[in-house]
Design an enzyme around this catalytic site. Structure first.
Site, PDB file in Angstrom:
ATOM      1  N   TYR A 100      14.049 -42.332  37.914  1.00 33.51           N
ATOM      2  CA  TYR A 100      14.443 -42.163  36.515  1.00 33.51           C
ATOM      3  C   TYR A 100      15.450 -43.207  36.049  1.00 33.51           C
ATOM      4  O   TYR A 100      15.974 -43.965  36.837  1.00 33.51           O
ATOM      5  CB  TYR A 100      14.880 -40.735  36.207  1.00 33.51           C
ATOM      6  CG  TYR A 100      16.072 -40.120  36.895  1.00 33.51           C
ATOM      7  CD1 TYR A 100      16.393 -38.796  36.633  1.00 33.51           C
ATOM      8  CD2 TYR A 100      16.890 -40.813  37.785  1.00 33.51           C
ATOM      9  CE1 TYR A 100      17.473 -38.178  37.227  1.00 33.51           C
ATOM     10  CE2 TYR A 100      17.968 -40.207  38.381  1.00 33.51           C
ATOM     11  CZ  TYR A 100      18.264 -38.891  38.091  1.00 33.51           C
ATOM     12  OH  TYR A 100      19.345 -38.291  38.688  1.00 33.51           O
ATOM     13  N   GLU A 101      15.652 -43.219  34.729  1.00 32.24           N
ATOM     14  CA  GLU A 101      16.447 -44.254  34.046  1.00 32.24           C
ATOM     15  C   GLU A 101      15.869 -45.652  34.274  1.00 32.24           C
ATOM     16  O   GLU A 101      16.596 -46.631  34.364  1.00 32.24           O
ATOM     17  CB  GLU A 101      17.915 -44.206  34.480  1.00 32.24           C
ATOM     18  CG  GLU A 101      18.577 -42.868  34.300  1.00 32.24           C
ATOM     19  CD  GLU A 101      18.364 -42.266  32.912  1.00 32.24           C
ATOM     20  OE1 GLU A 101      18.156 -43.026  31.963  1.00 32.24           O
ATOM     21  OE2 GLU A 101      18.384 -41.028  32.808  1.00 32.24           O
ATOM     22  N   GLY A 102      14.551 -45.725  34.332  1.00 32.43           N
ATOM     23  CA  GLY A 102      13.862 -46.980  34.616  1.00 32.43           C
ATOM     24  C   GLY A 102      13.666 -47.106  36.106  1.00 32.43           C
ATOM     25  O   GLY A 102      14.635 -47.183  36.863  1.00 32.43           O
TER      26      GLY A 102
END
Length: 594
Positions: free
Chosen positions: A440-442
């Site tokens: 997550y978060e890229g």
């Protein structure tokens, strides 16, 4: 079972001996009066909260998880009381603007707090962690009215925040999002759409939840250039900032996940929800990047926190678990077998965890200090330079620290053997919790592409060259000293290799952009190790200067530095070969033949 003790001694080493934050603070007028004793006292109190309040809830929270019923999410037993203790003690306000009720301490102090919070209970920590990102975004881009209504509540912790990006049909490619916003006569907007994977999207810890939502205005340009940002509260506040009517925001379900069970990952429906524009129309990503970059640093701190707690529990087990005899003779002849810490490969696993934890701490605290300097250094040139370094380093701190956390937690499970695989000891939870950090978060691939494609090749390596100059200055200063040869020589060699590798990839990319995608992931690992090697060499310098004191801490630091250079830095050799291998072997296979 399990244990956690805040690593205050190493935190103090990094802040005061390695980074010398007291000298740095003298150039930051807003923090010039902050002294070493105050920093240490704050961290000690934070450590007590993490050890005594949060850590005992980590395993039970994982086992119980969040429950969902008709749009209502209930967090595990003890979470709400712990959150009330957290806000009563003022922890949400630690690094916030005093004008909004904050305590105004530096980012690097807040960063250290979050390392401990994540070690103690990552799932719980995500609730206030995302709130701080929402505060940062609105502080930077909110209107005066936004700041008046929302910031004091976020600073106090009585309201929490989220960021709503992902939709069912699109993840990282935000240019595909479909959520719509239509302006109303009063200047507000009606928001309609569905967001998924929204961490802390619904819960019972706070009286209101402030969603920062990406959506499209009518007639907006296609792609990311047509995205706007809106603040959408669960309960619409009145002009005095008190909660009013329920907004058209609801939780349709929560995800059943591999890890972080105690944090609610929600599907959020927006049905004619009231929202207010943040920043300029069609420039929502510019504003949201404040929160996204804060979240990426936060995920890096999750990786660091889990690396540390996995190491502590692995070490405790290795010291007391008896298994076989040492290969060169019994070490504990009074016992039926030797503790497994005597075995070379167990020591390899423990030292890997220790080196990644301590190297990650130096790196993460340094980037936090750079953020402080970017915001408030008295020299405009220094502020600009630090902003460039933060941009360069953010994808590395997110990806490198979370990759290392996956390795460190898996090693923890291996050290405990069969006991690591069962839930009683708690180590398998760290493996499950750590795995999300690379996603997550890229994803870490996205971070690698950001680093190589945008941050390095995008400016012809200008920002990377500035970091290289920092490394070269250290090499020139220390390279002539015999006691530093074992640290400086491999650092210098890797610096030269990174420079050549970067030029080589850049040349190839001119003819084929797939060369960037093929090289990006190994490239980030190599640059991550260059940063770690720099900080381990600097740490060794401090330890050499202090070893005459007789403090065993410095001896341990030296030994760990030697282990890092001997056993972990060689990873860069095969990662460089992989990056140089190019795109052909990846792209020549026809899709039908997979």
């Amino acid at each position: 079972m399990g244990q956690y003790t805040a690593p205050l001694r190493d935190m103090q080493f990094v802040l005061h001996e390695l980074l010398d934050v007291q000298t740095e603070l003298a150039h930051l007028p807003v923090h010039a009066g902050l002294d070493t004793e105050t920093i240490d006292q704050v961290l000690a109190e934070a450590g007590k909260f993490c050890e005594e309040v949060l850590f005992p809830l980590n395993q039970s929270g994982d086992q119980q998880g969040c429950s969902y019923s008709n749009g209502v999410v209930t967090t595990p037993v003890g979470f709400k009381a712990a959150y009330q203790d957290y806000i009563k003690a003022g922890w949400p306000a630690l690094a916030c603007d005093p004008e909004q009720g904050g305590q105004g301490l530096p980012v690097f102090v807040n960063n250290a707090l979050y390392e401990m919070l994540n070690s103690a209970n990552q799932a719980w920590t995500m609730y206030p962690g995302l709130s701080h990102g929402a505060y940062e975004c609105l502080h930077a881009h909110g209107t005066p009215e936004h700041k008046k209504i929302y910031l004091p509540k976020l600073v106090a912790g009585v309201w929490t925040g989220t960021m709503c990006l992902t939709e069912p049909h699109c993840g990282t490619d935000l240019g595909l999002l479909r959520t719509k916003a239509e302006v109303q006569d009063d200047g507000s907007y009606r928001i309609n759409g569905t967001k998924i994977f929204i961490s802390s999207g619904e819960h019972d810890l706070a009286e209101n939840i402030i969603h920062l939502v990406l959506a499209r205005l009518p007639g907006a340009p296609a792609g990311t250039k047509g995205i706007s940002l809106f603040v959408v509260p669960k309960f619409v506040p009145n002009a005095e900032g008190e909660i009013g009517e329920r907004n058209g925001v609801s939780c349709a379900s929560i995800e059943h996940k591999m890890g972080i069970h105690a944090n609610a990952t929600c599907v959020i429906n927006l049905d004619n929800a009231h929202g207010w524009l943040v920043g300029e129309p069609h420039k929502g990503l510019n504003a949201m990047f404040v929160m996204m970059n804060a979240a990426r640093l936060g995920v890096g701190m999750q990786g660091l926190g889990l690396t540390e707690v996995a190491y502590q529990n692995s070490l405790a087990y290795a010291r007391q678990r008896l298994q076989m005899r040492a290969l060169n003779g019994a070490k504990a002849p009074d016992k039926a077998a030797d503790p497994i810490i005597v075995h070379p490969d167990v020591r390899r696993m423990l030292l890997t965890q220790k080196a990644y934890a301590e190297g990650g701490r130096a790196f993460a605290y340094w980037i936090a200090l750079l953020i402080d300097k970017e915001r408030s250094h008295q020299d405009e040139k220094v502020r600009a330079e630090c902003a460039e370094w933060v941009a360069l380093l953010t994808p590395i701190v997110k990806a490198f620290l979370t990759d290392n956390a996956c390795e460190a937690t898996n090693l923890g499970m291996q050290v405990l053997g069969g006991h690591g695989y069962i839930s009683e000891w708690g180590v398998e939870q760290y493996v499950r919790d750590a795995r999300i950090g690379t996603i997550y978060e890229g994803t870490n691939t996205i971070q690698s592409l950001d680093l190589l494609g945008r941050k390095v090749l995008g400016d012809m390596g200008a920002k990377l060259k500035k970091f290289g100059a920092l490394v070269r200055d250290f090499i020139e200063q220390e390279g002539v000293k015999p006691e530093m040869q074992e640290f400086v020589n491999p650092l210098a060699e890797l610096g030269d290799k990174v420079q050549k590798l970067t030029m080589e990839i850049g040349m190839k990319a001119m003819g084929d952009r797939d060369e960037v995608g093929a090289a990006a992931t190994p490239y980030l690992r190599v640059v991550g190790h260059l940063i770690f090697a720099y900080f381990w060499a600097r740490s060794a310098r401090v330890a050499l200067d202090k070893q005459a004191t007789g403090d065993p801490f410095y001896q341990a630091k030296l030994v760990t530095a030697r282990f890092y250079f001997a056993k972990l830095l060689p990873e860069t050799a095969w990662q460089i070969r992989s990056a140089r291998a190019g795109a052909k072997s990846l792209m020549e296979l026809d899709e039908a033949l997979f």
